[in-house]
Design an enzyme around this catalytic site. Structure first.
Site, mmCIF file in Angstrom:
data_model
loop_
_atom_site.group_PDB
_atom_site.id
_atom_site.type_symbol
_atom_site.label_atom_id
_atom_site.label_comp_id
_atom_site.label_asym_id
_atom_site.label_seq_id
_atom_site.Cartn_x
_atom_site.Cartn_y
_atom_site.Cartn_z
ATOM 1 N N LYS A 230 0.839 -1.184 0.000
ATOM 2 C CA LYS A 230 0.000 0.000 0.000
ATOM 3 C C LYS A 230 0.881 1.243 0.000
ATOM 4 C CE LYS A 230 -4.103 1.909 2.251
ATOM 5 N NZ LYS A 230 -5.343 1.571 2.934
ATOM 6 N N ASP A 296 -7.113 6.365 -2.227
ATOM 7 C CA ASP A 296 -7.553 4.963 -2.159
ATOM 8 C C ASP A 296 -8.997 4.917 -1.650
ATOM 9 O OD1 ASP A 296 -7.467 2.187 -2.063
ATOM 10 O OD2 ASP A 296 -6.631 2.149 -0.046
HETATM 11 C C1 RNT Z 1 -6.784 -1.955 2.383
HETATM 12 C C2 RNT Z 1 -6.592 -3.102 1.464
HETATM 13 C C3 RNT Z 1 -7.259 -4.362 1.871
HETATM 14 C C4 RNT Z 1 -8.644 -4.138 2.389
HETATM 15 C C5 RNT Z 1 -9.394 -5.397 2.734
HETATM 16 C C6 RNT Z 1 -10.605 -5.114 3.555
HETATM 17 O O1 RNT Z 1 -6.343 -0.771 1.883
HETATM 18 O O2 RNT Z 1 -6.989 -2.754 0.176
HETATM 19 O O3 RNT Z 1 -7.242 -5.275 0.835
HETATM 20 O O4 RNT Z 1 -9.404 -3.403 1.484
HETATM 21 O O5 RNT Z 1 -8.560 -6.302 3.265
#
Ligand code: RNT
Ligand code: ZN
Length: 430
Positions: A230, A296
């Site tokens: 992320k 995001d």
């Molecule tokens: C979070 C991630 C992750 C979540 C889920 C709920 O930024 O994208 O995948 O969205 O695990």
């Protein structure tokens, strides 16, 4: 639209595609082989069914207050049944650990076990659905400062390690019972609001925690493991431990799958280009298809250029054994079942469009250096009668054609979702 008209337009479309060397029947056969993993968390705003009242946290935000959120596993399963009936093609279901069922008694994260998911496994088995899984490293008092597996406090790291290990056992059991390998995806929110001085130590602790978790034997026949990177989150604006480079390096060196979420990169950076760069060097890739709007934001996916480009790369790279497609959005401002259906149908449509390309011809033009011909053909493809093939496919898959699905969702809203403000009459809150 009558069945007759669909058949007629499909036939004409098939002729048009054949002129360009595309076999529509073959495209539909290939489409049928691609499962889309539906994320359970669209139905209840990533709430889950634990007793805990901890806020979502971890940088996750769900906006909107549309009525009808699923309040327990039975309601959520009902909603997913609606989605399965309205979105054509093969699906899997992607569960988070916080969606456990335990008859109303609290089970802490380090104590989750396969039995808490037996309801889901049986439900999936009866529908021939494969299951995917995620440990839940957020919405918990031990994650309230946004740190889990990289926490400086060993006791907290150990707690989350225990959770992760328990989840691996659950995933393997899900895979074994459903007869199809369960993909368990690790996403940890660990990060920091303000600029950290030491950017290295948390990453070392994270790697050490992951190594410890993955050191336990796992039945590789029934579980596949991926790591999701992320860029940043709300409250973790300055530093994310599992950044793209960290996740990619870890996955490469430990031979894990990598999860690429379309909302987890810089705004002009695209996941579609990363697929071909990574497929040959990694054991596999999981895609979390989402729609970031400036950040995001996890909007419902639409048939935009990037979703189409992702589908094209999935098809053109042609390594489906090393690639899984999952959805990851959560919109609480519109009917949640509709959100799921729109996203699932859109992903399927994008894959169909990609399969309807004259890819052999396009690649041949490219190889010959005929970029004029390549551009001309690509533009021509954009207005070919794909809608006729899509309608036929929906009909042949026993899914509604055109907007007919919306009538069903509206009826479901009137009969079921709209009544959910009252306390649930039955069902389990785990
Ligand atoms: C979070 C991630 C992750 C979540 C889920 C709920 O930024 O994208 O995948 O969205 O695990
Ligand atoms: Zn994701």
């Amino acid at each position: 639209m009558t069945e007759h008209r669909i058949a007629k337009t499909y036939e004409l479309a098939g002729e048009r595609y054949a002129e360009l060397g595309v076999d529509v029947e073959d495209a539909l056969r290939r489409l049928a082989a691609i499962p889309i993993s539906l994320h359970c968390w669209q139905g209840d705003d990533v709430g889950g069914f634990e007793k805990s009242k901890a806020e979502l946290g971890g940088g996750l935000q769900v906006t909107g207050g549309y009525p009808g959120r699923a309040r327990n596993a039975d309601e959520l399963r009902n909603d997913i049944d609606q989605v399965l009936a309205l979105a054509p093609g093969r699906h899997r279901l992607n569960l988070h650990a916080c969606y456990l069922e335990n008859g109303g008694r609290r089970v802490n994260r380090d104590a989750v076990a396969p039995e808490h998911f037996q309801g889901w496994i049986d439900w999936a088995g009866a529908r021939g659905l494969g299951l995917d899984f995620n440990p839940t490293f957020f919405a918990h008092e031990k994650a309230s400062d946004g740190l889990t597996l990289s926490h400086p406090d060993k006791a907290i790291r150990d707690f989350w390690r225990a959770h992760a290990k328990a989840c691996r056992r659950i995933a393997a059991e899900m895979g074994r019972q459903t007869g199809t390998p369960c993909l368990i995806n690790f996403w940890m929110p660990d990060g920091s609001k303000d600029t950290p001085v030491d950017r290295l130590a948390p990453r070392r602790r994270m790697a050490e925690s992951l190594d410890d978790i993955f050191s336990e034997p796992l039945d590789g026949n029934w579980a596949i493991e991926s790591l999701e990177s992320k860029l940043f989150g709300i409250g973790a604006e300055s530093y994310t431990v599992v950044s793209h480079e960290f996740a990619m390096g870890y996955a490469l060196s430990r031979r894990k799958w990598l999860c690429l979420d379309t909302g987890h990169f810089h705004p002009t950076e695209v996941v579609s280009d990363k697929i071909s760069a990574l497929l040959d060097v990694l054991p596999g890739l999981l895609l979390h298809v989402s729609r970031p709007v400036r950040w995001d934001s996890d909007h419902v996916i639409v048939l935009d250029d990037e979703v189409r480009a992702i589908a094209q790369q999935i098809v053109r790279c042609d390594q489906l054994d090393k690639l899984r497609v999952g959805l990851d959005f959560f919109d609480a401002s519109i009917n949640r079942v509709a959100a799921w259906v729109i996203g699932a149908r859109t992903m399927r449509k994008a894959l169909l469009l990609a399969l309807l390309e004259p890819s052999a011809e396009l690649k041949a033009l490219e190889l010959a250096g005929d970029y004029t011909g390549r551009l001309a053909l690509l533009e021509e493809c954009k207005t070919l009668p794909a809608h006729a093939v899509w309608d036929h496919y929906c009909l042949a898959s026993n899914a509604p054609v055109g907007l007919d699905w919306l009538k069903t969702v509206r009826r479901y809203e009137a009969d079921t979702l709209g009544r959910r403000s009252r306390p649930p009459e039955r069902g389990s809150i785990g």
